[in-house]
Enzyme design. Structure first.
Site: not given
Length: 613
Positions: A2, A27, A74, A100-101, A486, A490, A493, A509, A608
């Site tokens: 947001c 964001r 968002w 926001n929140g 990581e 990526k 995402e 395993h 973000k």
């Protein structure tokens, strides 16, 4: 997550607000809206989708006014659509809010308001808050700042809000708790932002609103700040270090690619004044000021989320190897709820690029309640984590706009590595010769990253062969295991290809059942003490016709010959290998996403700065 923009002054607000929304697109969001006041007419325009769609919707509308607020949403409560987009009107349409929140007790508040005759047009918690503000204003016959104060005293949750009242076209009331908010101070004008990016074009003077603070922003008057508990506060004015040029793409097609290529420079900035080869030392003020706490620590807990959690894993390897202090790495979201055992002689390191990650902030508060010493690692100066920790270290990489973190990650790893080396030197767990070797090799990393970036065209070509893939496996051992995690993150995402990272030895395993000639396996296999073990794991995959893409040290022909494709990186010490081996994985994810036509800088459903739980 947001975005908030606001303006009050002598200029037309609409162009400033729209430009601010565009600055905040990084964001992550799914709808956008704007509210303006002109001659006591409160106008709200909003649209599902991108800011461009809001602009198209507003083309034929009355956009006059020198005061306004704007928002990118968002979705949390209610799907992305016009009704759920912000701003939200109160029932009388005299008040508008952006938020926001998350208001956690919104259901109880909503039920109470419905009994008072209020009806609701959206599924959001935010509309409940604006209705509550109007209710407080009317039933108490009070002004807007007081109504906001009364309403927020009943709220449980996190918020950053900005509120307009049509009867007060010279006033914005804003407040925050657990979600960032900054006020820019210009000449006879004020700017509001959820961060500084929409403000820097107009002023470099800002004040960051504190927890549970309400600010009254009135045209041509000084800011007035008080707490929800009615305590007056004095605004603390700061100078922004941000520059407008840092928010531009600089000729790159995407911010993510720009930020990948900035890493030689950003790592140099991160180490500047800290790594001194001429004097053979590492200097971290946050360590020096708290030296005894680090040397007497019985345990270090590192708490983080997402990419920062992967950096924390590498930090754990380095601190345990060089400082010989036991380290635990915790997901912030789990740490805060599992009743962890925290001692007063523990050090808790909190890592967040934005400094506003809600779960990490909550973990910090929990650790403080137990009396632990809190050390923050953060990129954004003045954000909540630096303000809520005892000490810390900024990464100094400049703004990171791409949602998928790249340069912030390598800087976090660099700070953790410097900290591990410094603690080890001070408590005598590494020799002086090894300390010098580490310093000198660390100083060479930016140039070695530049060498890896020269592989960009090779990696772009390789990416074209991945368009068929729907699943990938990433493997690594030791310091390169978190890089496998990581790299997989990526890819997920920004290209939406399912990928998982594993320690290479864990293949047999379970995951080895997935191996086939249609399953790409990315093996991070640079030189280390586990090289032979990784080689054996790769041979197991090769025997099952797995398609191997390897990251190897320059001159390695053994694993290279077993691989379908191989990318070489310069030799370095194992603890620094992640800073090089991650670069090809960042580029690979980027180019695969581009080939697939994905929105690289604003991947779907992601934000973000994750300022809600």
């Amino acid at each position: 997550m947001c975005g908030i923009v606001g303006y009050i002054g002598n200029r037309q607000a609409y162009p400033i607000l729209i430009k601010g929304l565009h600055r905040l697109e990084y964001r992550g969001y799914d709808s956008a809206g704007i509210a303006l006041i002109d001659n006591e007419h409160l106008k709200v325009y909003k649209a599902k989708g991108k800011v461009d769609e809001l602009e198209q919707f507003a083309q034929q509308k009355d956009i006059a006014g020198t005061i306004g607020i704007a928002h990118t949403r968002w979705a949390t409560h209610g799907e992305p659509n016009h009704n759920n987009a912000h701003p939200h009107y109160s029932q009388s349409e005299e008040i508008a809010i952006i938020h926001n929140g998350i208001i956690e007790n919104y259901t109880v508040l909503k039920e109470g308001l419905m009994k008072e005759g209020y009806t609701f047009q959206s599924e959001t918690d935010t509309e409940v808050l604006v209705q509550l503000i109007e209710y407080m204003k009317k039933t108490n016959a009070t002004d807007l700042p007081t109504a906001v104060q009364l309403a927020l005293s009943q709220v449980v949750g996190a918020y950053a809000i900005a509120v307009l009242d049509k009867h007060h076209p010279d006033l914005i009331v804003a407040a925050r708790k657990g979600s960032p908010l900054v006020i820019g101070i210009g000449e006879d004008e004020y700017f509001i932002g959820s961060d500084a990016t929409p403000i820097i074009e107009y002023t470099n003077k800002v004040t960051y609103i504190g927890e549970e603070e309400i600010v009254t922003i009135k045209r041509n008057e000084p800011l007035k700040i008080k707490t929800i508990g009615n305590i007056d506060k004095t605004p603390q004015i700061q100078q922004l270090e941000l520059t407008l040029s840092q928010l531009e793409k600089g000729g790159y097609p995407h911010f993510m690619l720009k930020e990948i290529f900035e890493q030689p420079h950003s790592l140099s900035d991160c180490m500047r004044g800290r790594v001194n080869v001429d004097k053979d030392n590492i200097t971290l003020a946050g360590f020096i000021d708290n030296r005894e706490k680090f040397l007497n620590a019985k345990r270090i807990i590192i708490t983080a989320c997402g990419t920062s959690w992967h950096a924390a894993q590498i930090g754990m390897y380095a601190i345990e190897e060089y400082a010989r202090i036991p380290v635990e790495v915790e997901y912030s979201s789990e740490f805060r709820y599992r009743k962890p055992v925290i001692h007063k002689n523990d050090i808790v390191i909190a890592i967040s690029q934005s400094g506003e990650t809600a779960d990490t902030l909550a973990a910090v508060e929990l650790a403080k309640q137990h009396g632990a010493f809190i050390f923050g690692i953060c990129n954004v100066v003045g954000s909540s984590i630096p303000r809520n920790t005892h000490s810390g270290c900024y990464t100094h990489v400049g703004p990171e706009i791409g949602v998928a973190s790249t340069k912030a990650f390598t800087a976090q790893v660099t700070v953790l590595t410097m900290l591990a080396i410094l603690i080890g030197k001070e408590n005598g767990t590494i020799s002086h010769d090894e300390y010098l070797k580490l310093i000198r090799e660390l100083s060479l990393i930016p140039d070695k990253v530049s060498e890896v970036l020269k592989k960009n065209d090779q990696i772009a070509e390789l990416a074209k062969t991945f368009t068929y893939a729907s699943n990938c496996i990433y493997l690594g051992r030791g310091y390169n295991f978190p890089i496998a995690l990581e790299g997989a993150l990526k890819l997920k995402e920004i290209s939406y290809i399912h990928a998982e990272g594993y320690p290479a030895a864990e293949m047999k395993h379970g995951p080895i059942a997935l191996i086939s000639n249609e399953m790409p396996v990315i093996a991070i296999a640079t030189q280390s003490e586990t090289y032979g073990k990784v080689l054996s794991n790769i041979q197991e995959i090769k025997a099952r016709k797995g398609r191997i893409i390897s990251i190897v040290t320059e001159g390695d022909n053994i694993i290279k010959n077993l691989s379908s494709h191989s990318i070489e990186v310069p030799a370095t010490m194992p603890c620094l290998a992640p800073l090089l081996s991650v670069i090809p994985l960042q580029l690979l994810a980027y180019h695969i996403a581009v080939v697939k036509g994905c929105d690289v800088d604003q991947p779907r459903n992601l934000a973000k700065s994750v300022t809600v739980e």
